[in-house]
Design an enzyme around this catalytic site. Structure first.
Site, PDB file in Angstrom:
ATOM      1  N   LYS A   1       0.972  -1.360   0.054  1.00 36.08           N
ATOM      2  CA  LYS A   1       0.143  -0.025   0.107  1.00 36.08           C
ATOM      3  C   LYS A   1       0.701   1.356   0.133  1.00 36.08           C
ATOM      4  O   LYS A   1       0.383   2.436  -0.510  1.00 36.08           O
ATOM      5  CB  LYS A   1      -1.030   0.142   1.275  1.00 36.08           C
ATOM      6  CG  LYS A   1      -2.011  -1.030   1.144  1.00 36.08           C
ATOM      7  CD  LYS A   1      -2.871  -0.975   2.204  1.00 36.08           C
ATOM      8  CE  LYS A   1      -4.031  -1.975   2.169  1.00 36.08           C
ATOM      9  NZ  LYS A   1      -4.745  -2.118   3.047  1.00 36.08           N
TER      10      LYS A   1
ATOM     11  N   LYS B   1     -12.101  -9.571  -7.419  1.00 41.05           N
ATOM     12  CA  LYS B   1     -13.278  -9.888  -6.403  1.00 41.05           C
ATOM     13  C   LYS B   1     -13.999  -8.853  -6.228  1.00 41.05           C
ATOM     14  O   LYS B   1     -13.779  -7.631  -6.445  1.00 41.05           O
ATOM     15  CB  LYS B   1     -12.754 -10.494  -4.870  1.00 41.05           C
ATOM     16  CG  LYS B   1     -11.716  -9.461  -4.373  1.00 41.05           C
ATOM     17  CD  LYS B   1     -11.252 -10.044  -2.978  1.00 41.05           C
ATOM     18  CE  LYS B   1     -10.319  -9.052  -2.029  1.00 41.05           C
ATOM     19  NZ  LYS B   1     -10.202  -9.349  -0.756  1.00 41.05           N
TER      20      LYS B   1
ATOM     21  N   LYS C   1     -16.097  -3.656  -1.617  1.00 40.18           N
ATOM     22  CA  LYS C   1     -17.106  -2.608  -1.155  1.00 40.18           C
ATOM     23  C   LYS C   1     -16.449  -1.132  -1.447  1.00 40.18           C
ATOM     24  O   LYS C   1     -17.255  -0.210  -1.359  1.00 40.18           O
ATOM     25  CB  LYS C   1     -17.321  -2.844   0.183  1.00 40.18           C
ATOM     26  CG  LYS C   1     -16.027  -2.789   1.392  1.00 40.18           C
ATOM     27  CD  LYS C   1     -16.755  -3.167   2.678  1.00 40.18           C
ATOM     28  CE  LYS C   1     -15.614  -3.306   3.768  1.00 40.18           C
ATOM     29  NZ  LYS C   1     -14.818  -4.376   3.624  1.00 40.18           N
TER      30      LYS C   1
END
Length: 307
Positions: free
Chosen positions: A108, A189, A192
């Protein structure tokens, strides 16, 4: 034996979250387990405070509506004083090298000029989440095994240096559940926090929106496989051969998803419309989590010389 799992309020709960995790928590969990909304973890990158607050309440309602025992549900920040104290103790137990080698931090932070310090240190907070509740088992995916191993290392190190305060947790990789992919891009995948939600079915989507999203699913081999996985997960049965009638498959999947999510959606909306009841459930869960954590925190503070 206490098990602990969490969901981060980075966006609305989607079909993959429900079929792959929440439904299992409801079926297999007990009142002794801990299921929490990790709102503190959602602050490791830029966030909107109002949205964070809203998503936290919504996820709390979805967890309860999914059938998870209310007594086992809490919000992470409701224990911020206890977690903050233990987090500091554990940061004083952890080394910089251990934190910096976490794979998720490396991924990240790669190529970014500046990242929040919390992105480096949140695995220590995760360890505090685990150790504070006396967790014995932590069900996690392969990508989180390194974080649980850090919690194990910190528990052992503290116990050895100062005295036994913590249970050394064990990571458990659950049996492979539903692996629901994005309907518009089955190579990834459902997410959200995806920027494009056209292929993401959210638990609170109304039936007509679910139908539109499913009907727009790609017709590739991977897309068909994803839809049949969704159908099997919702019905518990192997789907019929719809490969030659793709439009029929889409209609069947859409109705199966709508029926699977209907009671969860209805109950979630009821809870969100009754803020007093949702606040009561939240306060009760927080109090129970604090009571379970207090003696362990007191022991850690005493053994490390802070009280």
């Amino acid at each position: 034996m206490i098990r602990l799992s969490a969901i981060t309020p980075s966006g609305q709960v989607h079909l993959g979250n429900y079929l792959g995790a929440l439904r299992t928590w409801a079926r297999e969990g007990t009142d002794d387990d801990v299921y929490f909304i990790s709102d503190l973890h959602a602050m490791t990158s830029s966030h909107n405070p109002q949205r964070l607050r809203s998503m936290t309440r919504e996820q709390l309602a979805v967890l309860i509506a999914s059938g998870i025992a209310p007594a086992s549900v809490c919000v992470q920040s409701d224990l911020i004083r206890e977690l903050g104290a233990l987090n500091w103790v554990l940061e004083c137990t952890c080394t910089y090298g251990e934190a910096a080698r976490m794979i998720q931090f490396k991924e990240k932070s790669l190529g970014r000029e500046s990242v929040r310090l919390s992105l480096l240190t949140y695995p220590v907070l995760m360890a505090a989440d685990i150790l504070l509740q006396g967790t014995a088992e932590v069900p996690v995916g392969e990508d989180q095994l390194q974080h649980v191993e850090l919690a194990r290392a910190l528990a052992r190190r503290f116990n050895h240096a100062y005295g036994d305060a913590f249970i050394v947790p064990t990571a458990v990789v659950p049996k492979v559940g539903a692996r629901i992919k994005d309907l518009s891009d089955p190579a990834r995948k459902m997410d959200k926090s995806a920027q494009n939600s056209a292929g993401v079915v959210f638990v609170l989507d109304d039936p007509d929106l679910v139908r539109r999203k499913v009907r727009r699913a790609v017709s590739s081999t991977e897309g068909i496989a994803n839809l049949t996985e969704v159908l099997a997960s919702c019905t518990g049965k192997e789907p019929e051969d719809y490969t030659s009638r793709f439009s029929d498959l889409k209609n069947v999947v859409a109705e199966a998803v709508i029926e699977e999510l209907r009671p969860v959606r209805d109950r979630t909306l009821e809870l969100l419309a009754d803020p007093a009841e949702l606040d009561r459930i939240r306060a009760s869960g927080a109090e129970r989590a604090r009571e379970r954590a207090q003696h362990r925190l007191n022991a850690a503070l005493r053994l490390s010389g802070l009280s």
